[in-house]
Design a protein around this motif. Sequence first.
Motif, mmCIF file in Angstrom:
data_model
loop_
_atom_site.group_PDB
_atom_site.id
_atom_site.type_symbol
_atom_site.label_atom_id
_atom_site.label_comp_id
_atom_site.label_asym_id
_atom_site.label_seq_id
_atom_site.Cartn_x
_atom_site.Cartn_y
_atom_site.Cartn_z
ATOM 1 N N GLU A 83 2.510 -6.219 6.729
ATOM 2 C CA GLU A 83 3.197 -5.766 7.837
ATOM 3 C C GLU A 83 4.550 -6.298 8.195
ATOM 4 O O GLU A 83 5.166 -5.825 8.762
ATOM 5 N N SER A 92 6.854 -3.894 6.103
ATOM 6 C CA SER A 92 7.021 -2.627 6.684
ATOM 7 C C SER A 92 7.842 -2.769 8.024
ATOM 8 O O SER A 92 8.607 -1.659 8.418
ATOM 9 N N LYS A 125 7.923 3.101 8.340
ATOM 10 C CA LYS A 125 7.049 1.953 8.456
ATOM 11 C C LYS A 125 5.729 2.075 8.068
ATOM 12 O O LYS A 125 5.455 1.345 7.202
ATOM 13 N N ARG A 126 5.066 3.204 8.190
ATOM 14 C CA ARG A 126 3.774 3.551 7.667
ATOM 15 C C ARG A 126 3.682 3.807 6.213
ATOM 16 O O ARG A 126 2.841 3.284 5.420
ATOM 17 N N LYS A 127 4.987 4.340 5.759
ATOM 18 C CA LYS A 127 4.745 4.650 4.190
ATOM 19 C C LYS A 127 5.166 3.276 3.612
ATOM 20 O O LYS A 127 4.554 3.046 2.510
ATOM 21 N N ASP A 148 1.729 1.318 3.495
ATOM 22 C CA ASP A 148 0.863 2.072 2.598
ATOM 23 C C ASP A 148 1.287 1.679 1.244
ATOM 24 O O ASP A 148 0.572 1.420 0.349
#
Length: 92
Positions: free
Chosen positions: A68, A71, A79-81, A84
């Motif tokens: 977190e 990101s 951010k999400r990529k 992940d």
Amino acid sequence: MRFRLPVIAAMLLAGCASQQPPVIQQPPVIQEPPVIQQPPVSQQPSGLSDTPKSQIIKDRGRDLSECERESAFAGAGDKRKAFDNCMKARGY
């Protein structure tokens, strides 16, 4: 007067004779704690079977917070990529 001097001398001699020489104690022996040898990482058993469940949960929570944080520094759309990719790199 003649009688007091020998009595005092006898008392002083008796007091000196009753003293014992000081006892010399040996210094305590300090023992080194035993060294526990751990096998190299390549010889340690792998897998999660020997890891307690609470440790797995702590590790996962630590990994989540670190991903977190990573990101958060990514761009607005990434951010999400980034999260992940970080979790995949850690095996989740």
